[in-house]
Write an enzyme that holds these catalytic residues in place. Sequence first.
Site, PDB file in Angstrom:
ATOM      1  N   PHE A   1       1.416  -5.359   3.727  1.00 18.06           N
ATOM      2  CA  PHE A   1       2.359  -6.320   4.321  1.00 18.06           C
ATOM      3  C   PHE A   1       3.149  -7.100   3.278  1.00 18.06           C
ATOM      4  O   PHE A   1       4.162  -7.711   3.591  1.00 18.06           O
ATOM      5  CB  PHE A   1       1.593  -7.320   5.219  1.00 18.06           C
ATOM      6  CG  PHE A   1       0.917  -8.428   4.462  1.00 18.06           C
ATOM      7  CD1 PHE A   1       1.624  -9.569   4.097  1.00 18.06           C
ATOM      8  CD2 PHE A   1      -0.416  -8.329   4.068  1.00 18.06           C
ATOM      9  CE1 PHE A   1       1.014 -10.594   3.370  1.00 18.06           C
ATOM     10  CE2 PHE A   1      -1.032  -9.340   3.350  1.00 18.06           C
ATOM     11  CZ  PHE A   1      -0.318 -10.474   3.000  1.00 18.06           C
TER      12      PHE A   1
ATOM     13  N   LYS B   1       4.254   4.977   7.089  1.00 19.11           N
ATOM     14  CA  LYS B   1       3.603   4.038   8.026  1.00 19.11           C
ATOM     15  C   LYS B   1       3.682   2.662   7.393  1.00 19.11           C
ATOM     16  O   LYS B   1       2.909   2.321   6.498  1.00 19.11           O
ATOM     17  CB  LYS B   1       2.144   4.414   8.286  1.00 19.11           C
ATOM     18  CG  LYS B   1       1.614   3.609   9.480  1.00 19.11           C
ATOM     19  CD  LYS B   1       0.131   3.412   9.483  1.00 19.11           C
ATOM     20  CE  LYS B   1      -0.345   2.243   8.689  1.00 19.11           C
ATOM     21  NZ  LYS B   1       0.093   0.913   9.173  1.00 19.11           N
TER      22      LYS B   1
ATOM     23  N   ARG C   1       2.126  -5.381  10.242  1.00 20.77           N
ATOM     24  CA  ARG C   1       2.416  -6.813  10.278  1.00 20.77           C
ATOM     25  C   ARG C   1       3.867  -7.128   9.938  1.00 20.77           C
ATOM     26  O   ARG C   1       4.325  -8.245  10.162  1.00 20.77           O
ATOM     27  CB  ARG C   1       1.461  -7.549   9.331  1.00 20.77           C
ATOM     28  CG  ARG C   1       0.025  -7.484   9.876  1.00 20.77           C
ATOM     29  CD  ARG C   1      -0.927  -8.263   9.047  1.00 20.77           C
ATOM     30  NE  ARG C   1      -1.610  -7.424   8.073  1.00 20.77           N
ATOM     31  CZ  ARG C   1      -2.477  -7.881   7.192  1.00 20.77           C
ATOM     32  NH1 ARG C   1      -2.752  -9.156   7.155  1.00 20.77           N
ATOM     33  NH2 ARG C   1      -3.071  -7.071   6.346  1.00 20.77           N
TER      34      ARG C   1
ATOM     35  N   CYS D   1       0.398  -8.757  -5.404  1.00 19.52           N
ATOM     36  CA  CYS D   1      -0.745  -8.087  -6.037  1.00 19.52           C
ATOM     37  C   CYS D   1      -0.790  -8.430  -7.523  1.00 19.52           C
ATOM     38  O   CYS D   1      -1.811  -8.275  -8.171  1.00 19.52           O
ATOM     39  CB  CYS D   1      -0.666  -6.590  -5.857  1.00 19.52           C
ATOM     40  SG  CYS D   1       0.728  -5.863  -6.712  1.00 19.52           S
TER      41      CYS D   1
HETATM   42  P1  NAD Z   1      -4.438  -3.697   3.893  1.00 19.21           P
HETATM   43  O1  NAD Z   1      -5.331  -2.792   3.153  1.00 19.21           O
HETATM   44  O2  NAD Z   1      -5.023  -4.578   4.923  1.00 19.21           O
HETATM   45  O3  NAD Z   1      -3.329  -2.822   4.651  1.00 19.21           O
HETATM   46  C1  NAD Z   1      -2.620  -1.804   3.972  1.00 19.21           C
HETATM   47  C2  NAD Z   1      -2.417  -0.629   4.913  1.00 19.21           C
HETATM   48  O4  NAD Z   1      -3.681  -0.039   5.227  1.00 19.21           O
HETATM   49  C3  NAD Z   1      -1.774  -1.032   6.225  1.00 19.21           C
HETATM   50  O5  NAD Z   1      -0.770  -0.096   6.529  1.00 19.21           O
HETATM   51  C4  NAD Z   1      -2.912  -1.023   7.214  1.00 19.21           C
HETATM   52  O6  NAD Z   1      -2.513  -0.583   8.493  1.00 19.21           O
HETATM   53  C5  NAD Z   1      -3.917  -0.055   6.621  1.00 19.21           C
HETATM   54  N1  NAD Z   1      -5.320  -0.488   6.808  1.00 19.21           N
HETATM   55  C6  NAD Z   1      -5.783  -1.772   6.777  1.00 19.21           C
HETATM   56  N2  NAD Z   1      -7.122  -1.785   6.902  1.00 19.21           N
HETATM   57  C7  NAD Z   1      -7.518  -0.506   7.011  1.00 19.21           C
HETATM   58  C8  NAD Z   1      -8.780   0.126   7.137  1.00 19.21           C
HETATM   59  N3  NAD Z   1      -9.908  -0.583   7.199  1.00 19.21           N
HETATM   60  N4  NAD Z   1      -8.815   1.464   7.198  1.00 19.21           N
HETATM   61  C9  NAD Z   1      -7.690   2.188   7.139  1.00 19.21           C
HETATM   62  N5  NAD Z   1      -6.463   1.645   7.021  1.00 19.21           N
HETATM   63  C10 NAD Z   1      -6.361   0.325   6.949  1.00 19.21           C
HETATM   64  O7  NAD Z   1      -3.614  -4.521   2.812  1.00 19.21           O
HETATM   65  P2  NAD Z   1      -2.628  -5.727   3.090  1.00 19.21           P
HETATM   66  O8  NAD Z   1      -3.423  -6.908   3.490  1.00 19.21           O
HETATM   67  O9  NAD Z   1      -1.522  -5.274   3.963  1.00 19.21           O
HETATM   68  O10 NAD Z   1      -2.024  -5.959   1.635  1.00 19.21           O
HETATM   69  C11 NAD Z   1      -2.623  -6.797   0.690  1.00 19.21           C
HETATM   70  C12 NAD Z   1      -3.429  -6.007  -0.303  1.00 19.21           C
HETATM   71  O11 NAD Z   1      -2.619  -5.053  -0.946  1.00 19.21           O
HETATM   72  C13 NAD Z   1      -4.005  -6.872  -1.431  1.00 19.21           C
HETATM   73  O12 NAD Z   1      -5.295  -6.447  -1.696  1.00 19.21           O
HETATM   74  C14 NAD Z   1      -3.080  -6.568  -2.600  1.00 19.21           C
HETATM   75  O13 NAD Z   1      -3.657  -6.770  -3.868  1.00 19.21           O
HETATM   76  C15 NAD Z   1      -2.794  -5.136  -2.357  1.00 19.21           C
HETATM   77  N6  NAD Z   1      -1.585  -4.699  -3.032  1.00 19.21           N
HETATM   78  C16 NAD Z   1      -1.725  -3.932  -4.136  1.00 19.21           C
HETATM   79  C17 NAD Z   1      -0.604  -3.512  -4.833  1.00 19.21           C
HETATM   80  C18 NAD Z   1      -0.739  -2.662  -6.048  1.00 19.21           C
HETATM   81  O14 NAD Z   1       0.244  -2.064  -6.458  1.00 19.21           O
HETATM   82  N7  NAD Z   1      -1.914  -2.568  -6.629  1.00 19.21           N
HETATM   83  C19 NAD Z   1       0.678  -3.885  -4.381  1.00 19.21           C
HETATM   84  C20 NAD Z   1       0.782  -4.662  -3.243  1.00 19.21           C
HETATM   85  C21 NAD Z   1      -0.357  -5.069  -2.568  1.00 19.21           C
END
Ligand code: NAD
Length: 518
Positions: free
Chosen positions: A171, A195, A199, A303
């Site tokens: 998100f 996908k 949110r 991140c």
């Molecule tokens: P999230 O993992 O909750 O969601 C990311 C995606 O995964 C979404 O599309 C969601 O639908 C899906 N998802 C969520 N929970 C899932 C599950 N249990 N099983 C399968 N799919 C699932 O992440 P978020 O809250 O949207 O984003 C924040 C996170 O992303 C933080 O941990 C941040 O550090 C990380 N992030 C990392 C980078 C990087 O390049 N390392 C960049 C941006 C964000």
Amino acid sequence: MLSAFRVNGSVLNNLSRSYSNVVPTTKLFIDGKFEESQTTKWIDLYDPATNKLVTKVPESTQAEMKLAVESAKNAYESWRHSTVLTRQQIMLKLQAVIRRDIKKLALNITLEQGKTLLDAEGDVMRGLQVVEHSCAAGSLLQGESLQNIAKDMDCVSYKLPLGVTAGICPFNFPAMIPLWMFPLALVTGNTSIIKPSERDPGATMMLMEMLNEVGCPPGVVNVIHGAHDSVNFICDHPDIKAISFVGSNTAGEYIYKRGSNNGKRVQSNMGAKNHAVVLPDADKEQTIDQLCGAAFGAAGQRCMAISVAILVGESEKWIPDIIARAQKLKVNAGHEPGTDVGPVITPAAKKRIIQLIDAGVKQGAKCVLDGRNIVVEKYPDGNFVGPTILTNVEKTHDCYTNEIFGPVLSIIAADTIEEAMEIINSNPYGNGTAIFTTSGRSARQFVNEIDVGQVGVNVPIPVPLPMFSFTGSRASFWGNLHFYVTAYGVLAYHDGATTKTYNMLDADQIRLIDGGPL
Ligand code: NAD
């Protein structure tokens, strides 16, 4: 021209917003068309500043997701044979259209995600850089060749597309992350299923309108929506050859394992705990400014946000100045002028952040700046957390062992740079880190000895431009091909490689490409 109405139905301008009486739905994008989902399961998306309903996001049905893959698979058959110049042309047009509509994209991002308009424009700009980079496909896609690898034998290698690829987005960067994914997939001859985060899918939908506008053929990029079911679908579908994931460790590790078990290439960028080391010889004003920007900007939901500051030696005395600087930050809705810190994404995220601060305090940390009970008068229902600073934080505290993903800076004291580096190197995450110092020697020592993917010297958020890779290491990244490209200029991810070895008698024929002599 784009219409924000078609995306989420809300009327937006910089200063006010009104919400449609009929709650609009977010559409699917399949085979070049925006389609209403037939699902019975919808996810409500609320404006983080007001908690008013903005749109309903469908959980795509299995049939709809299959249609999206079918469309991408059919498109691949002709797209893979399109010329590199055709693909580049689409990217060149796309970058111009994104640039033209950057403010509209930013408005949508602020509405759905909550970040300030300035941050939202930055979100688009960072994605735009990848689109611009992809315009160099003619150079990036070049293979290798070597004459005389044996007698009368030359060798040529090509980078070839894989087929249908998929992107699963978080998100926090609703424009940048999809733009990390589909432009490179597209320009290298792959097709793509995106996908977006359930949110805040609006920016992705606007980008799809732009793809139609610039003449991208139907099916080259498709969008499905949802949460776990759509993720499982992507991990399991045999026609999806590769997955790009960005998000939390819970999801990323799961997707990496499930996708890899099914024989797919997976790159998984995950969570972070980014430390900044402050040496006493650093430029004090500049360091404190940068530290506060990196810790509290975007409400700490980057991140690459700095969430831990390790103050070495005398720099521990700067804590009152850090507090004073953080207190100056203006917490308000992201579309209000002058806002520094917007709301966090959901009430659940706010609750979790506050719980982690509470736990830290219970375990012995001191809350020297407390943003837990902040009141933003004009937006009493928003998910606001004010800048919060915890001192006396220990490595065992919950506020240290968890990624808080909110505007919270934990401060740890250390006696030496070595002690600071030991703390960072023993933390499981390896996304980003920074050192603040005016000593070249200390900077060099840090850069060479720190075990983190992205390292800044007097730069708090060291995100590389797309001609390098966005890296991250250890618990922050699983996979072996990073996003965009590797540092060597090789298209890192969406390429297949093949080696063709020629052993022909007629020397001219060795140079045959595409069926005819050059
Ligand atoms: P999230 O993992 O909750 O969601 C990311 C995606 O995964 C979404 O599309 C969601 O639908 C899906 N998802 C969520 N929970 C899932 C599950 N249990 N099983 C399968 N799919 C699932 O992440 P978020 O809250 O949207 O984003 C924040 C996170 O992303 C933080 O941990 C941040 O550090 C990380 N992030 C990392 C980078 C990087 O390049 N390392 C960049 C941006 C964000």
